[in-house]
Design a protein around this motif. Structure first.
Motif, PDB file in Angstrom:
ATOM      1  N   LEU A  24       0.828  -1.210   0.000  1.00 57.90           N
ATOM      2  CA  LEU A  24       0.000   0.000   0.000  1.00 57.90           C
ATOM      3  C   LEU A  24       0.860   1.257   0.000  1.00 57.90           C
ATOM      4  O   LEU A  24       0.548   2.235  -0.697  1.00 57.90           O
ATOM      5  CB  LEU A  24      -0.943   0.001   1.203  1.00 57.90           C
ATOM      6  CG  LEU A  24      -1.887   1.201   1.298  1.00 57.90           C
ATOM      7  CD1 LEU A  24      -2.765   1.322   0.056  1.00 57.90           C
ATOM      8  CD2 LEU A  24      -2.756   1.099   2.558  1.00 57.90           C
ATOM      9  N   GLU A  25       1.939   1.249   0.756  1.00 52.64           N
ATOM     10  CA  GLU A  25       2.828   2.417   0.780  1.00 52.64           C
ATOM     11  C   GLU A  25       3.429   2.682  -0.596  1.00 52.64           C
ATOM     12  O   GLU A  25       3.589   3.836  -1.006  1.00 52.64           O
ATOM     13  CB  GLU A  25       3.937   2.217   1.819  1.00 52.64           C
ATOM     14  CG  GLU A  25       3.435   2.335   3.260  1.00 52.64           C
ATOM     15  CD  GLU A  25       4.471   1.887   4.284  1.00 52.64           C
ATOM     16  OE1 GLU A  25       4.298   2.227   5.463  1.00 52.64           O
ATOM     17  OE2 GLU A  25       5.437   1.186   3.903  1.00 52.64           O
ATOM     18  N   ILE A  49       0.625   4.392  -2.793  1.00 51.60           N
ATOM     19  CA  ILE A  49       0.199   5.768  -2.494  1.00 51.60           C
ATOM     20  C   ILE A  49       1.348   6.778  -2.578  1.00 51.60           C
ATOM     21  O   ILE A  49       1.119   7.984  -2.502  1.00 51.60           O
ATOM     22  CB  ILE A  49      -0.464   5.871  -1.104  1.00 51.60           C
ATOM     23  CG1 ILE A  49       0.555   5.658   0.014  1.00 51.60           C
ATOM     24  CG2 ILE A  49      -1.621   4.896  -0.996  1.00 51.60           C
ATOM     25  CD1 ILE A  49      -0.001   5.923   1.403  1.00 51.60           C
ATOM     26  N   ARG A  86      -3.082  12.117   2.232  1.00 46.55           N
ATOM     27  CA  ARG A  86      -2.737  10.699   2.388  1.00 46.55           C
ATOM     28  C   ARG A  86      -3.996   9.821   2.489  1.00 46.55           C
ATOM     29  O   ARG A  86      -4.043   8.726   1.938  1.00 46.55           O
ATOM     30  CB  ARG A  86      -1.857  10.522   3.627  1.00 46.55           C
ATOM     31  CG  ARG A  86      -1.217   9.151   3.736  1.00 46.55           C
ATOM     32  CD  ARG A  86      -0.280   9.069   4.937  1.00 46.55           C
ATOM     33  NE  ARG A  86       0.430   7.807   4.964  1.00 46.55           N
ATOM     34  CZ  ARG A  86       1.548   7.564   4.308  1.00 46.55           C
ATOM     35  NH1 ARG A  86       2.105   8.521   3.576  1.00 46.55           N
ATOM     36  NH2 ARG A  86       2.127   6.381   4.382  1.00 46.55           N
ATOM     37  N   SER A  87      -5.012  10.331   3.180  1.00 42.42           N
ATOM     38  CA  SER A  87      -6.236   9.540   3.355  1.00 42.42           C
ATOM     39  C   SER A  87      -6.919   9.278   2.019  1.00 42.42           C
ATOM     40  O   SER A  87      -7.421   8.175   1.764  1.00 42.42           O
ATOM     41  CB  SER A  87      -7.196  10.267   4.301  1.00 42.42           C
ATOM     42  OG  SER A  87      -7.512  11.553   3.792  1.00 42.42           O
ATOM     43  N   THR A 127      -4.845   6.802   0.002  1.00 46.70           N
ATOM     44  CA  THR A 127      -4.945   5.468   0.609  1.00 46.70           C
ATOM     45  C   THR A 127      -6.264   4.802   0.247  1.00 46.70           C
ATOM     46  O   THR A 127      -6.311   3.619  -0.118  1.00 46.70           O
ATOM     47  CB  THR A 127      -4.809   5.566   2.142  1.00 46.70           C
ATOM     48  OG1 THR A 127      -3.510   6.084   2.455  1.00 46.70           O
ATOM     49  CG2 THR A 127      -4.979   4.200   2.787  1.00 46.70           C
ATOM     50  N   GLU A 128      -7.342   5.560   0.327  1.00 48.70           N
ATOM     51  CA  GLU A 128      -8.659   4.993  -0.003  1.00 48.70           C
ATOM     52  C   GLU A 128      -8.700   4.530  -1.454  1.00 48.70           C
ATOM     53  O   GLU A 128      -9.154   3.422  -1.755  1.00 48.70           O
ATOM     54  CB  GLU A 128      -9.744   6.045   0.252  1.00 48.70           C
ATOM     55  CG  GLU A 128     -11.151   5.532  -0.034  1.00 48.70           C
ATOM     56  CD  GLU A 128     -12.220   6.574   0.257  1.00 48.70           C
ATOM     57  OE1 GLU A 128     -13.394   6.320  -0.091  1.00 48.70           O
ATOM     58  OE2 GLU A 128     -11.900   7.643   0.813  1.00 48.70           O
ATOM     59  N   GLY A 143      -6.054   3.924  -3.284  1.00 51.00           N
ATOM     60  CA  GLY A 143      -5.040   2.885  -3.437  1.00 51.00           C
ATOM     61  C   GLY A 143      -5.574   1.509  -3.092  1.00 51.00           C
ATOM     62  O   GLY A 143      -5.285   0.526  -3.793  1.00 51.00           O
ATOM     63  N   MET A 144      -6.367   1.420  -2.043  1.00 47.79           N
ATOM     64  CA  MET A 144      -6.973   0.135  -1.675  1.00 47.79           C
ATOM     65  C   MET A 144      -7.940  -0.324  -2.766  1.00 47.79           C
ATOM     66  O   MET A 144      -8.030  -1.514  -3.080  1.00 47.79           O
ATOM     67  CB  MET A 144      -7.696   0.250  -0.335  1.00 47.79           C
ATOM     68  CG  MET A 144      -6.764   0.295   0.866  1.00 47.79           C
ATOM     69  SD  MET A 144      -5.701  -1.188   1.017  1.00 47.79           S
ATOM     70  CE  MET A 144      -6.933  -2.496   1.184  1.00 47.79           C
ATOM     71  N   SER A 204      -2.101  -5.760   1.005  1.00 48.24           N
ATOM     72  CA  SER A 204      -1.741  -4.350   1.196  1.00 48.24           C
ATOM     73  C   SER A 204      -0.656  -4.151   2.249  1.00 48.24           C
ATOM     74  O   SER A 204       0.137  -3.211   2.158  1.00 48.24           O
ATOM     75  CB  SER A 204      -2.979  -3.534   1.572  1.00 48.24           C
ATOM     76  OG  SER A 204      -3.528  -3.979   2.802  1.00 48.24           O
ATOM     77  N   ASN A 212      -3.245   4.413  -9.604  1.00 50.99           N
ATOM     78  CA  ASN A 212      -3.561   5.311  -8.497  1.00 50.99           C
ATOM     79  C   ASN A 212      -3.216   6.759  -8.817  1.00 50.99           C
ATOM     80  O   ASN A 212      -3.627   7.674  -8.098  1.00 50.99           O
ATOM     81  CB  ASN A 212      -2.843   4.865  -7.212  1.00 50.99           C
ATOM     82  CG  ASN A 212      -3.602   5.283  -5.972  1.00 50.99           C
ATOM     83  OD1 ASN A 212      -4.819   5.471  -6.007  1.00 50.99           O
ATOM     84  ND2 ASN A 212      -2.897   5.430  -4.857  1.00 50.99           N
TER      85      ASN A 212
END
Length: 258
Positions: A113-114, A117, A128-129, A132-133, A135-136, A148, A170
């Motif tokens: 995941l890192e 994003i 970041r939020s 991340t959302e 990205g998932m 992830s 992404n």
């Protein structure tokens, strides 16, 4: 991404590229329409990868013009001449085009995941939020939502390449460039990456793919372009190029790979 413009997504006009005295691209002219999937085929050394790298200005063209979505790539016109854009402008242009390489180029010390994003947060300055959302969601799209928190070294080659595709997606690109994305994979892992690429093609993503996977080109491409010696030999729908090639060099190449 559904195409929103009638203009070509990629337009190459007599593009030349030389490395010293070696001419790698010799007057390439080509268009890729929005939403189109174009596969570049040809023997090694034919200029396919160099052309792809010129499109996002990883390589500077020696002559000609390259436009993406109607905008000159890497240059602006000033007084009738092309002047190279500054680094920030070039980075901004690249952010609109995602490139997936032969090697996955994932950060080994960061989780899946890192990795996914990183670019939206650092390059596009997204919260970041939000990155991340999305990205998932992208990881789910390539079938890896359950990985992830894993690290690249814990994944197979096919999984790592799917992470690389999720990372590219992404960034919400308007154009995706694939440089032989399955060439470094064991044969049994190729299919899982091609399946993801097929789904992107079905969803209308504009894709330019350098590949030796003839089956993928036959099934997923709207158009096949065969290059050799830095020029375009043939271009057309897959069935036309594969079943009724017009050029002797095309026939010789296809006789070896089909």
């Amino acid at each position: 991404m559904i195409p929103t413009s009638d203009r070509p997504m990629v337009e190459a006009d007599r593009v030349w590229k030389s490395f010293g005295k070696t001419q790698v691209l010799r007057g390439i002219s080509m268009q890729v329409e929005a939403g189109e999937v174009v596969c570049l085929l040809g023997p090694s050394g034919s200029g396919k990868t160099t052309f792809l790298r010129c499109i996002n200005h990883l390589e500077k063209i020696s002559a000609g013009r390259l436009l993406v979505d109607g905008e000159l790539v890497g240059y602006r016109e000033h007084g009738g001449k092309l002047v190279e854009r500054n680094a920030r402008e070039i980075a901004s242009q690249r952010a609109e085009m995602a490139m997936v390489f032969q090697q996955y180029n994932l950060f080994p010390h960061r989780t899946v995941l890192e990795n996914v994003i990183e670019a939206p947060v650092r390059v596009k300055k997204e919260p970041r939020s939000e990155a991340t959302e999305r990205g998932m969601s992208m990881l789910a799209r390539v079938g890896l939502a359950d990985k992830s928190s894993s690290y690249p070294g814990q994944l197979s080659g096919g999984q790592q390449q799917r992470v690389a595709i999720a990372r590219a997606l992404n960034m919400r690109p308007k154009l995706m460039l694939f440089d032989e994305p399955t060439s470094a994979l064991d044969p049994e892992l190729v299919g899982e990456v091609l399946d993801v690429m097929r789904s992107l093609a079905e969803e209308g993503m504009t894709m330019l793919v350098v590949t030796h996977e003839i089956g993928f080109a036959r099934e997923a491409a709207d158009r096949v372009v065969l290059m050799d010696g830095g020029i375009v030999l043939e271009s057309g729908p897959p069935q036309q190029v594969f079943l009724d090639p017009q050029h002797d060099r095309t026939k010789a190449f296809l006789s070896k790979v089909l």
